[in-house]
Design a protein around this motif. Structure first.
Motif, PDB file in Angstrom:
ATOM      1  N   GLN A  90       0.546  -1.181  -0.235  1.00  0.00           N
ATOM      2  CA  GLN A  90       0.188  -0.384  -0.189  1.00  0.00           C
ATOM      3  C   GLN A  90       0.866   1.361  -0.146  1.00  0.00           C
ATOM      4  N   SER A  91       0.159   2.455  -0.400  1.00  0.00           N
ATOM      5  CA  SER A  91       1.073   3.839  -0.121  1.00  0.00           C
ATOM      6  C   SER A  91       0.936   3.994   0.750  1.00  0.00           C
ATOM      7  N   LEU A  92       2.299   4.193   1.769  1.00  0.00           N
ATOM      8  CA  LEU A  92       2.687   4.156   3.119  1.00  0.00           C
ATOM      9  C   LEU A  92       3.041   5.531   3.364  1.00  0.00           C
ATOM     10  N   ASP A  93       3.339   6.656   4.104  1.00  0.00           N
ATOM     11  CA  ASP A  93       4.738   7.536   4.223  1.00  0.00           C
ATOM     12  C   ASP A  93       4.565   7.863   5.625  1.00  0.00           C
ATOM     13  N   VAL A  94       5.378   8.699   5.586  1.00  0.00           N
ATOM     14  CA  VAL A  94       5.607   9.277   7.616  1.00  0.00           C
ATOM     15  C   VAL A  94       4.376   9.978   8.067  1.00  0.00           C
ATOM     16  N   PRO A  95       3.446  10.148   7.664  1.00  0.00           N
ATOM     17  CA  PRO A  95       2.670  11.093   8.187  1.00  0.00           C
ATOM     18  C   PRO A  95       1.423   9.641   8.422  1.00  0.00           C
ATOM     19  N   SER A  96       0.665   9.157   7.788  1.00  0.00           N
ATOM     20  CA  SER A  96       0.194   8.390   8.381  1.00  0.00           C
ATOM     21  C   SER A  96       0.768   7.091   8.902  1.00  0.00           C
ATOM     22  N   LEU A  97       1.479   6.395   8.855  1.00  0.00           N
ATOM     23  CA  LEU A  97       2.589   5.699   9.481  1.00  0.00           C
ATOM     24  C   LEU A  97       2.586   6.362  11.191  1.00  0.00           C
TER      25      LEU A  97
ATOM     26  N   VAL B 272      15.223   3.409  17.318  1.00  0.00           N
ATOM     27  CA  VAL B 272      14.862   1.638  17.186  1.00  0.00           C
ATOM     28  C   VAL B 272      14.994   0.224  16.564  1.00  0.00           C
ATOM     29  N   PHE B 273      15.110   1.560  15.445  1.00  0.00           N
ATOM     30  CA  PHE B 273      15.170  -0.560  14.483  1.00  0.00           C
ATOM     31  C   PHE B 273      16.430   0.262  12.928  1.00  0.00           C
ATOM     32  N   GLY B 274      17.445   1.091  13.724  1.00  0.00           N
ATOM     33  CA  GLY B 274      18.715   1.695  12.459  1.00  0.00           C
ATOM     34  C   GLY B 274      18.788   1.556  11.527  1.00  0.00           C
ATOM     35  N   GLU B 275      17.312   2.373  10.978  1.00  0.00           N
ATOM     36  CA  GLU B 275      17.220   2.399   9.233  1.00  0.00           C
ATOM     37  C   GLU B 275      15.629   3.269   9.612  1.00  0.00           C
ATOM     38  N   THR B 276      15.869   4.459   8.568  1.00  0.00           N
ATOM     39  CA  THR B 276      14.612   5.056   8.449  1.00  0.00           C
ATOM     40  C   THR B 276      13.347   4.507   8.201  1.00  0.00           C
ATOM     41  N   PRO B 277      12.577   4.514   7.988  1.00  0.00           N
ATOM     42  CA  PRO B 277      10.737   4.055   7.940  1.00  0.00           C
ATOM     43  C   PRO B 277      10.966   3.837   6.564  1.00  0.00           C
ATOM     44  N   HIS B 278      11.485   5.007   5.558  1.00  0.00           N
ATOM     45  CA  HIS B 278      11.430   4.528   3.978  1.00  0.00           C
ATOM     46  C   HIS B 278      12.143   3.852   3.749  1.00  0.00           C
ATOM     47  N   ARG B 279      13.499   3.212   4.387  1.00  0.00           N
ATOM     48  CA  ARG B 279      14.387   2.775   3.902  1.00  0.00           C
ATOM     49  C   ARG B 279      14.169   1.047   4.889  1.00  0.00           C
ATOM     50  N   TYR B 280      13.057   0.880   5.478  1.00  0.00           N
ATOM     51  CA  TYR B 280      12.832   0.052   6.114  1.00  0.00           C
ATOM     52  C   TYR B 280      11.838  -0.616   5.219  1.00  0.00           C
ATOM     53  N   LEU B 281      10.885   0.376   5.101  1.00  0.00           N
ATOM     54  CA  LEU B 281       9.558  -0.477   3.578  1.00  0.00           C
ATOM     55  C   LEU B 281      10.046  -0.908   2.464  1.00  0.00           C
TER      56      LEU B 281
ATOM     57  N   HIS C 276       1.065   7.304  16.940  1.00  0.00           N
ATOM     58  CA  HIS C 276       0.203   8.163  17.723  1.00  0.00           C
ATOM     59  C   HIS C 276       1.399   9.270  18.258  1.00  0.00           C
ATOM     60  N   VAL C 277       2.113   9.749  17.317  1.00  0.00           N
ATOM     61  CA  VAL C 277       3.175  10.657  17.511  1.00  0.00           C
ATOM     62  C   VAL C 277       3.593  11.599  16.594  1.00  0.00           C
ATOM     63  N   SER C 278       4.364  12.240  16.859  1.00  0.00           N
ATOM     64  CA  SER C 278       4.338  13.751  15.293  1.00  0.00           C
ATOM     65  C   SER C 278       5.187  13.120  14.814  1.00  0.00           C
ATOM     66  N   GLU C 279       4.732  14.090  13.136  1.00  0.00           N
ATOM     67  CA  GLU C 279       5.825  12.839  11.845  1.00  0.00           C
ATOM     68  C   GLU C 279       7.553  12.581  12.544  1.00  0.00           C
ATOM     69  N   ALA C 280       7.724  14.317  12.875  1.00  0.00           N
ATOM     70  CA  ALA C 280       9.385  14.074  13.044  1.00  0.00           C
ATOM     71  C   ALA C 280       9.617  13.261  13.951  1.00  0.00           C
ATOM     72  N   HIS C 281       8.847  13.267  15.303  1.00  0.00           N
ATOM     73  CA  HIS C 281       9.765  12.382  16.414  1.00  0.00           C
ATOM     74  C   HIS C 281       9.859  10.932  15.800  1.00  0.00           C
ATOM     75  N   PHE C 282       8.359  10.359  14.601  1.00  0.00           N
ATOM     76  CA  PHE C 282       8.072   9.365  14.770  1.00  0.00           C
ATOM     77  C   PHE C 282       9.972   8.848  13.055  1.00  0.00           C
ATOM     78  N   SER C 283      10.215   9.595  12.639  1.00  0.00           N
ATOM     79  CA  SER C 283      11.172   9.227  11.662  1.00  0.00           C
ATOM     80  C   SER C 283      12.637   9.339  12.705  1.00  0.00           C
ATOM     81  N   ARG C 284      12.432  10.279  14.251  1.00  0.00           N
ATOM     82  CA  ARG C 284      13.446  10.035  14.591  1.00  0.00           C
ATOM     83  C   ARG C 284      13.709   9.049  15.433  1.00  0.00           C
ATOM     84  N   THR C 285      12.558   8.858  16.375  1.00  0.00           N
ATOM     85  CA  THR C 285      12.789   7.056  16.723  1.00  0.00           C
ATOM     86  C   THR C 285      12.421   6.247  16.382  1.00  0.00           C
ATOM     87  N   PHE C 286      12.076   5.621  15.255  1.00  0.00           N
ATOM     88  CA  PHE C 286      12.111   4.708  14.439  1.00  0.00           C
ATOM     89  C   PHE C 286      13.672   4.779  14.000  1.00  0.00           C
ATOM     90  N   ARG C 287      14.339   5.284  13.703  1.00  0.00           N
ATOM     91  CA  ARG C 287      15.609   5.340  13.168  1.00  0.00           C
ATOM     92  C   ARG C 287      16.053   5.016  14.066  1.00  0.00           C
TER      93      ARG C 287
END
Length: 130
Positions: free
Chosen positions: A25-32, A50-59, A37-48
């Motif tokens: 599906q079309s998944l972007d940072v705002p929907s993720l 926690v998991f060692g890569e950006t959300p985009h690269r993981y997807l 339940h966090v802001s977009e900037a916080h999500f991107s920073r925290t995901f990286r």
């Protein structure tokens, strides 16, 4: 581990599970970020963090893993697989696949002939690294 760290990890896992489930599906940072339940900037920073890569690269990696399976196990065309796993264009798919796997999709299909090895071993052996 603190209660706050556990809650953060739980939120990031919720978003990662959504990516694993709905990778095509079309998944972007705002929907993720909404899923977590966090802001977009916080999500991107925290995901990286926690998991060692950006959300985009993981997807992207998740989509390529699925494409690898389809290339090995089906006779669908590379273009059909490209769209089936969620890429918008064959060019982007081929470039991303080559960046992650080190070979083009067509070369990968040609070189990965099925041998009598259980699927779990094949998947573990051929899993792209981050």
């Amino acid at each position: 581990m603190s209660r706050a760290a556990e809650e953060t990890n739980r939120r990031m896992l919720r978003a990662r599970d959504a990516m694993d489930r709905d990778y095509a599906q079309s998944l972007d940072v705002p929907s993720l970020a909404r899923i977590a339940h966090v802001s977009e900037a916080h999500f991107s920073r925290t995901f990286r963090a926690v998991f060692g890569e950006t959300p985009h690269r993981y997807l992207q990696r998740r989509r390529v893993e699925r494409a690898m399976f389809l290339l090995r196990e089906t006779d669908h065309s590379v273009t059909d697989i490209c769209y089936e796993v969620g890429f918008g264009s064959p060019g982007t798919f081929s470039r991303t696949f080559h960046d992650i796997v080190g070979r083009s999709p067509r070369t990968y299909r040609k070189e990965s002939t099925a041998v009598g090895v259980p699927t779990c071993f094949t998947m573990a052996w051929t899993r792209p690294s981050s």
